[in-house]
Design a protein around this motif. Structure first.
Motif, PDB file in Angstrom:
ATOM      1  N   VAL A 132      47.531  36.577  45.181  1.00 54.29           N
ATOM      2  CA  VAL A 132      47.341  35.108  44.665  1.00 54.29           C
ATOM      3  C   VAL A 132      46.003  34.731  44.235  1.00 54.29           C
ATOM      4  O   VAL A 132      45.602  33.973  43.363  1.00 54.29           O
ATOM      5  CB  VAL A 132      47.603  34.169  45.963  1.00 54.29           C
ATOM      6  CG1 VAL A 132      47.232  32.668  45.914  1.00 54.29           C
ATOM      7  CG2 VAL A 132      49.012  34.274  46.619  1.00 54.29           C
ATOM      8  N   ASN A 133      44.945  35.460  44.627  1.00 53.90           N
ATOM      9  CA  ASN A 133      43.358  35.483  44.130  1.00 53.90           C
ATOM     10  C   ASN A 133      43.407  35.896  42.987  1.00 53.90           C
ATOM     11  O   ASN A 133      42.164  35.743  42.180  1.00 53.90           O
ATOM     12  CB  ASN A 133      42.639  35.712  45.191  1.00 53.90           C
ATOM     13  CG  ASN A 133      42.598  34.708  46.200  1.00 53.90           C
ATOM     14  OD1 ASN A 133      42.550  33.276  45.849  1.00 53.90           O
ATOM     15  ND2 ASN A 133      42.624  35.090  47.572  1.00 53.90           N
ATOM     16  N   GLU A 134      44.133  37.161  42.342  1.00 59.05           N
ATOM     17  CA  GLU A 134      43.973  38.087  41.369  1.00 59.05           C
ATOM     18  C   GLU A 134      44.987  38.029  40.352  1.00 59.05           C
ATOM     19  O   GLU A 134      44.409  38.252  38.912  1.00 59.05           O
ATOM     20  CB  GLU A 134      43.421  39.418  41.839  1.00 59.05           C
ATOM     21  CG  GLU A 134      42.206  39.640  42.535  1.00 59.05           C
ATOM     22  CD  GLU A 134      42.129  40.749  43.704  1.00 59.05           C
ATOM     23  OE1 GLU A 134      42.952  41.806  43.122  1.00 59.05           O
ATOM     24  OE2 GLU A 134      41.333  40.857  44.430  1.00 59.05           O
ATOM     25  N   GLU A 135      46.106  37.699  40.522  1.00 65.97           N
ATOM     26  CA  GLU A 135      46.916  37.682  39.468  1.00 65.97           C
ATOM     27  C   GLU A 135      46.828  36.502  38.533  1.00 65.97           C
ATOM     28  O   GLU A 135      47.020  35.565  38.785  1.00 65.97           O
ATOM     29  CB  GLU A 135      48.468  38.032  40.128  1.00 65.97           C
ATOM     30  CG  GLU A 135      49.620  38.730  39.516  1.00 65.97           C
ATOM     31  CD  GLU A 135      49.954  38.201  38.029  1.00 65.97           C
ATOM     32  OE1 GLU A 135      49.703  39.154  37.328  1.00 65.97           O
ATOM     33  OE2 GLU A 135      50.276  37.197  38.109  1.00 65.97           O
ATOM     34  N   GLU A 136      46.666  37.263  37.343  1.00 70.25           N
ATOM     35  CA  GLU A 136      46.491  36.187  36.324  1.00 70.25           C
ATOM     36  C   GLU A 136      47.319  35.152  35.857  1.00 70.25           C
ATOM     37  O   GLU A 136      47.053  33.838  36.110  1.00 70.25           O
ATOM     38  CB  GLU A 136      45.967  37.009  34.990  1.00 70.25           C
ATOM     39  CG  GLU A 136      44.707  36.160  34.015  1.00 70.25           C
ATOM     40  CD  GLU A 136      43.494  35.699  34.758  1.00 70.25           C
ATOM     41  OE1 GLU A 136      43.188  34.627  34.616  1.00 70.25           O
ATOM     42  OE2 GLU A 136      42.954  36.694  35.434  1.00 70.25           O
ATOM     43  N   THR A 137      48.398  35.364  35.780  1.00 68.19           N
ATOM     44  CA  THR A 137      49.486  34.335  35.482  1.00 68.19           C
ATOM     45  C   THR A 137      49.873  33.479  36.865  1.00 68.19           C
ATOM     46  O   THR A 137      50.025  32.267  36.423  1.00 68.19           O
ATOM     47  CB  THR A 137      50.816  35.317  35.232  1.00 68.19           C
ATOM     48  OG1 THR A 137      51.181  36.081  36.019  1.00 68.19           O
ATOM     49  CG2 THR A 137      50.762  35.635  33.931  1.00 68.19           C
ATOM     50  N   LEU A 172      47.377  32.613  38.883  1.00 65.18           N
ATOM     51  CA  LEU A 172      46.137  31.445  38.795  1.00 65.18           C
ATOM     52  C   LEU A 172      46.506  30.564  37.625  1.00 65.18           C
ATOM     53  O   LEU A 172      46.120  29.348  37.707  1.00 65.18           O
ATOM     54  CB  LEU A 172      44.890  32.065  38.460  1.00 65.18           C
ATOM     55  CG  LEU A 172      44.429  33.228  39.687  1.00 65.18           C
ATOM     56  CD1 LEU A 172      43.342  33.987  39.298  1.00 65.18           C
ATOM     57  CD2 LEU A 172      44.303  32.390  40.849  1.00 65.18           C
ATOM     58  N   ARG A 222      46.525  26.952  39.396  1.00 65.36           N
ATOM     59  CA  ARG A 222      45.161  26.390  39.647  1.00 65.36           C
ATOM     60  C   ARG A 222      45.344  24.953  38.745  1.00 65.36           C
ATOM     61  O   ARG A 222      46.046  24.876  37.877  1.00 65.36           O
ATOM     62  CB  ARG A 222      44.215  27.140  38.771  1.00 65.36           C
ATOM     63  CG  ARG A 222      43.625  28.313  39.872  1.00 65.36           C
ATOM     64  CD  ARG A 222      42.172  27.880  40.055  1.00 65.36           C
ATOM     65  NE  ARG A 222      41.652  28.818  41.155  1.00 65.36           N
ATOM     66  CZ  ARG A 222      41.131  30.046  41.020  1.00 65.36           C
ATOM     67  NH1 ARG A 222      40.804  30.188  39.926  1.00 65.36           N
ATOM     68  NH2 ARG A 222      40.494  30.889  42.030  1.00 65.36           N
ATOM     69  N   HIS A 266      41.396  22.621  47.572  1.00 63.49           N
ATOM     70  CA  HIS A 266      41.813  22.609  46.164  1.00 63.49           C
ATOM     71  C   HIS A 266      42.792  21.518  45.783  1.00 63.49           C
ATOM     72  O   HIS A 266      42.386  20.901  44.743  1.00 63.49           O
ATOM     73  CB  HIS A 266      42.325  23.872  45.808  1.00 63.49           C
ATOM     74  CG  HIS A 266      41.382  24.951  45.627  1.00 63.49           C
ATOM     75  ND1 HIS A 266      40.991  25.871  46.698  1.00 63.49           N
ATOM     76  CD2 HIS A 266      40.611  25.637  44.713  1.00 63.49           C
ATOM     77  CE1 HIS A 266      40.021  26.767  46.553  1.00 63.49           C
ATOM     78  NE2 HIS A 266      39.818  26.496  45.096  1.00 63.49           N
ATOM     79  N   TYR A 277      47.638  25.913  44.032  1.00 61.11           N
ATOM     80  CA  TYR A 277      46.760  27.086  44.480  1.00 61.11           C
ATOM     81  C   TYR A 277      46.304  26.873  45.740  1.00 61.11           C
ATOM     82  O   TYR A 277      46.478  27.818  46.778  1.00 61.11           O
ATOM     83  CB  TYR A 277      45.591  27.264  43.388  1.00 61.11           C
ATOM     84  CG  TYR A 277      44.832  28.381  43.866  1.00 61.11           C
ATOM     85  CD1 TYR A 277      45.037  29.515  43.869  1.00 61.11           C
ATOM     86  CD2 TYR A 277      43.420  28.011  44.516  1.00 61.11           C
ATOM     87  CE1 TYR A 277      44.106  30.678  44.556  1.00 61.11           C
ATOM     88  CE2 TYR A 277      42.554  29.167  44.962  1.00 61.11           C
ATOM     89  CZ  TYR A 277      43.030  29.970  45.086  1.00 61.11           C
ATOM     90  OH  TYR A 277      42.197  31.321  45.306  1.00 61.11           O
ATOM     91  N   THR A 283      49.122  27.198  48.281  1.00 56.38           N
ATOM     92  CA  THR A 283      49.568  28.679  48.532  1.00 56.38           C
ATOM     93  C   THR A 283      48.565  29.222  49.611  1.00 56.38           C
ATOM     94  O   THR A 283      48.872  29.863  50.424  1.00 56.38           O
ATOM     95  CB  THR A 283      49.508  29.432  47.183  1.00 56.38           C
ATOM     96  OG1 THR A 283      50.037  28.447  46.085  1.00 56.38           O
ATOM     97  CG2 THR A 283      50.115  30.730  47.240  1.00 56.38           C
ATOM     98  N   CYS A 284      47.288  28.795  49.258  1.00 57.92           N
ATOM     99  CA  CYS A 284      46.187  29.416  50.057  1.00 57.92           C
ATOM    100  C   CYS A 284      46.739  29.016  51.618  1.00 57.92           C
ATOM    101  O   CYS A 284      46.239  29.722  52.395  1.00 57.92           O
ATOM    102  CB  CYS A 284      45.033  29.044  49.741  1.00 57.92           C
ATOM    103  SG  CYS A 284      44.444  29.675  48.167  1.00 57.92           S
TER     104      CYS A 284
END
Lengths: 393, 161, 323
Positions: free
Chosen positions: A186-191, A193, A197, A247, A251, A254-255
């Motif tokens: 969730v924190n790194e996968e670009e698509t 985010l 976000r 946030h 996102y 999800t967190c």
């Protein structure tokens, strides 16, 4: 393009459940939307008034397929409050374990659906596979995978054996490891985010004003959690924390949900390790005295409220069920205005809508096609055979 | 973290709006009249710090249609404002402008109990199907499905082909 | 070329018959690779074949008020365009139909299915299809520019506009993959977008607009359109393999000639499958982005990268290749 009306639902690939939005869009931007839930009203509240307390629990369990335990616990604890029953601690712990396992599998399910809504099917497949570990535990404990039927007025239906406790504890490390992987994704996968976000943003004031509940509200920094505000079961005694995020977008939601999976795993482990000895139910009177109770319960999707009124008989006078989804719709409608059409699925999914969890019945007729019928275990073995082989090696 | 509210404090604050009684652990109920409901809710929001509407419940007690507005806030005490409407002509001014989430609850209550909320922006059917007969409110105690009447859905066609 | 040989080349091998078989195999492999990466079992080998035959036999439903002729013709034109493009791409050695400039023709023909998708979406009088069609054509404008630039860079370097010519040039020098790594990446991204695969499956985003322009396609229209998509997957991979990976040209001298062809054909298979593996991995590893995000990323980064690559190629031409 000029303004167009895009009908979403009651049957639409984005929503597995019957709700109808009429989205008025200008090009790719949403101008406004209208909501209609009337596709599948089942009249459970009316039906509940005709059944005694023993029979009403299975009915309420079928309000929802995912949070089935939530509805029965909310009802049972309300009736117990009216009857002034003291539930044995072991039963309280067992209820808590089931409730938190339910939260884990519901959030994993949600994570997969959220991935699917943005076309990230790998996440969907992975989380749903990992969810099987929780489902297996629940099946071992209760004998069922969806409607556990664990609750009774006055306690729980069946006890946990030491073997079941050990098996459940053994599954937790794998689950924790997988969830840790999803935190990274969730924190790194670009698509992800890109799609999560800043989408469906809601401030704290808005969340309060629109009456948002559950992870939707907590992602906006509103620390509302019925387990904390109005402690029931054993939540007042055990160590745990309310997960919040600031946030306020998908996102953040999800967190919050991933954080809650981790928190729930800890609660389950604590409860399994500290399971007190004793009875699992108390004798209950047939009838409840006249009274009323507002029973609040933190279902995976948010605060579930049962308003129960009894009239001295063995049936309820009135039960008013306010599901978390109904409370969250207002916020969704507000969130969606001004967003992209492409964001509808993920914003709607972000509240984890659970509309009516309709009366879906699977009838397996194996009288004639005995040879062709495939049992559930066979099906599962087929689909997971290779995975097991890999896990072992 | 704010301490829960006490009965004395709630009684003192809500003087003039109706009777205050405890309704379970950490729950208080204020019974008021329909015309003072709006003021009572605004008072609860302003003076008791109740910033969240939990739900609006409706009950038919065979004499009146009761409405319960459940609130809570930082103090974690649930304040319920109850009021009763006559069963013959249940009309109430909408609160959806004051309490945004109440808009949906009011639509639901309108469907199931037939309480009209005047001034509601779109008091259309929410939970019942659109072909459900008008003026039938299934959660009222005296409601029974009339035999032979269509309550919506597909019409079964039984005549032979 | 002998007319009989030409006939065999166009219709049997490595022509249309092989194209269809290979396209369906590609679909199977694509689905299977994705399934294995997602911890699923995936379809059996004959699944795409069975699907094609089944869908071909299904009833064709005309939406109300739709021009039937265009609806029938569009999938055929799409398939025909891809099949024609395929003939100019080297499969076993140099294509017998190659001519100076076939690269431009192939690029044009491969862009046709997308435009036809837009036409289908616009004509089918369905809001999901219309939105999907508009998205398809918007996306076309975004990816087509960097894709063209990336594929023209090898042509600039080789000094020829013929795919086969570029392939032969690579044989004498070095694979363009090593000479133009940026262009290779851009070409793969462009190909993924052209084939509308995740993260660029915006025009047919299932959870948003059902199936986009495909929503109202039924029966043989759906089957043919699907086949056209699978065939363009083969063509795209073969094109990238020919322009960047040296295509089916055998680096060693092998006699007799037929053995050389077989080795070349095997090289072709290996290289196209490698491209497919990359495309499938991208599909599995990403989610779908939004059209406005694609617009931003496409013009800001992907097109710039392609332009930079072309500039580098021009500089290399001046200092090294022509020198």
């Amino acid at each position: 393009m000029t303004e167009v009306i895009i009908p979403i639902g009651p049957q639409h690939p984005a929503l597995k459940e019957p709700v109808n939005f009429r989205v008025v869009a200008d090009g790719e931007k949403i101008v406004r939307l209208e909501l209609d839930l009337s596709y599948n009203h089942r009249g459970i509240e009316k039906a509940a008034e005709q059944r005694d307390f023993i029979r009403v629990l299975p009915l309420l369990e079928r309000v929802c397929g995912i949070c089935s335990h939530s509805h029965t616990t909310a009802f049972a604890k309300g009736i117990e409050e009216i009857m002034q029953l003291e539930i044995p601690p072991r039963a309280q712990y067992i209820r808590t374990i089931i409730a938190e396992l339910e939260r884990i599998h519901s959030h994993l399910l949600w994570l997969g659906v959220a991935g699917h809504e943005i076309g990230f099917n790998t996440l969907f497949m992975w989380t749903w596979r990992d969810r099987e570990a929780v489902q297996d535990t629940l099946e071992e404990m209760s004998g069922n995978r969806v409607h556990y039927g664990m609750n009774e007025v006055g306690g729980v239906r069946c006890d946990l054996t030491p073997a079941q406790v050990r098996a459940a504890l053994a599954r937790l490390p794998l689950l924790e490891e997988r969830v840790q992987k999803y935190v990274g994704m969730v924190n790194e996968e670009e698509t992800m985010l890109l799609r999560f976000r800043g989408v469906g943003k809601m401030t704290k004031q808005e969340a309060l004003a629109y009456g948002a509940v559950g992870p939707t509200a907590r992602a906006s920094g509103v620390a509302c959690d019925a387990r904390h505000e109005d402690p029931y079961l054993v939540y007042a005694e055990i160590p745990w924390e309310v997960v919040t995020d600031t946030h306020g977008d998908v996102y953040g939601r999800t967190c919050v949900r991933i954080g809650e999976i981790q928190e729930s795993t800890k609660i389950v482990r604590y409860c399994l390790e500290h399971l007190p000895e004793g009875n699992i139910r108390v004798a209950t009177p047939k009838t409840a005295p006249t009274g009323e109770c507002l029973s609040r319960y933190e279902a995976p999707r948010g605060e579930l409220v049962h308003f129960i009124r009894t009239n001295g008989t063995d049936k309820v006078e009135r039960i008013d069920i306010r599901t978390p989804t109904l409370a969250n719709w207002t916020s969704v409608a507000m969130c969606l205005t001004g967003q992209n059409i492409a964001d509808i699925p993920v914003i709607v999914a972000a509240i984890d809508p659970c509309l009516s969890c309709t009366s879906r019945i699977t009838v397996i007729d194996d009288r004639e096609k005995k040879k062709n019928a495939i049992t559930f275990d066979e099906l599962r073995e087929r689909s997971r055979a290779r995975w097991h082989a890999e896990e072992r090696s | 973290m704010i301490d829960p509210l006490t009965l004395n404090f709630v009684t003192e604050t809500m003087k003039g709006f109706g009777t205050v009684e405890p309704a379970g652990k950490n729950r208080f109920r204020i019974t008021t009249t329909p015309d003072r409901l709006r003021d009572a809710i605004m008072h609860v929001q302003a003076m008791l710090g109740c910033d969240r509407l939990i739900t609006v419940s409706a009950v038919d007690n065979s004499r009146t249609l009761e409405l319960h507005y459940h609130f809570t806030g930082q103090h974690r005490t649930v304040i319920t404002i109850a009021t009763g409407l006559s069963r013959d002509k249940p009309v109430l001014a909408t609160l959806s402008d004051l309490l945004l989430p109440a808009g949906l609850y009011e639509r639901q209550i309108h469907d199931l109990f037939g309480i009209s909320f005047t001034g509601h922006p779109s008091l259309k059917k929410l939970v019942l199907n659109e072909d459900f007969p008008e003026n039938e409110y299934p959660l009222r105690k005296d409601w029974k499905p009339a035999p032979g009447r269509s309550y919506g859905g597909t019409k079964e066609r039984r005549e032979p082909l | 070329m002998d007319p009989l040989l030409l006939f065999i080349y166009i219709f049997l091998f490595p022509g249309f018959l092989f194209l269809f078989a290979y396209a369906l195999t590609f679909e199977y492999l694509d689905r299977r690779i994705a399934a294995r990466m997602q911890h699923r079992v995936g379809p059996p080998f004959f699944q795409p074949f069975a699907d094609l035959i089944k869908v071909l036999g299904k009833e064709v439903i005309d939406p109300d008020g739709v021009d039937r002729r265009i609806f029938d013709a569009a999938p055929l034109i799409a398939l025909a365009a891809v099949m024609t493009a395929y003939l100019y791409i080297p499969i076993v050695g140099i294509s017998p139909l190659a001519f100076e400039g076939d690269l431009v023709l192939v690029l044009y023909l491969l862009a046709l299915p997308t435009i036809l998708l837009f036409v289908l979406g616009w004509l089918s009088r369905n809001i999901f299809s219309a939105v999907g069609g508009v998205r398809a054509v918007t996306q076309l404008f975004i990816y087509e520019v960097p894709f063209f630039l990336a594929l023209l860079a090898p042509a600039l370097m080789a000094g020829t506009w013929s795919i086969s010519g570029i392939m032969v040039w690579q044989q004498q020098h070095l694979w363009c993959l090593f000479l133009q790594p940026i262009g290779f990446v851009v070409a793969l991204i462009g190909l993924q977008a052209k084939l509308e695969r995740t993260p660029f499956d915006i025009p047919e985003a299932e959870t948003e607009i059902v199936a986009g322009p495909w929503t109202e396609l039924t029966g043989r229209r759906l089957a043919l359109m699907h086949l056209a998509r699978d065939a363009s997957l083969v063509c795209g991979s073969a094109l990238v393999a020919a322009l960047f990976l040296g295509g089916p040209q055998v680096p060693w001298v092998i006699s007799p000639a037929w053995l050389g062809w077989i080795v070349g054909f095997i090289l072709f298979l290996v290289k196209t499958l490698a491209v497919l593996l990359i495309l499938s991995s991208i599909k599995v590893a990403t989610g779908r982005i939004r059209i406005d995000q694609l617009n931003r990323i496409g013009w800001k980064y992907i097109t710039s990268a392609a332009i930079v690559q072309v500039a580098i190629v021009l500089a290399m031409n001046y200092w090294w290749v022509r020198a």
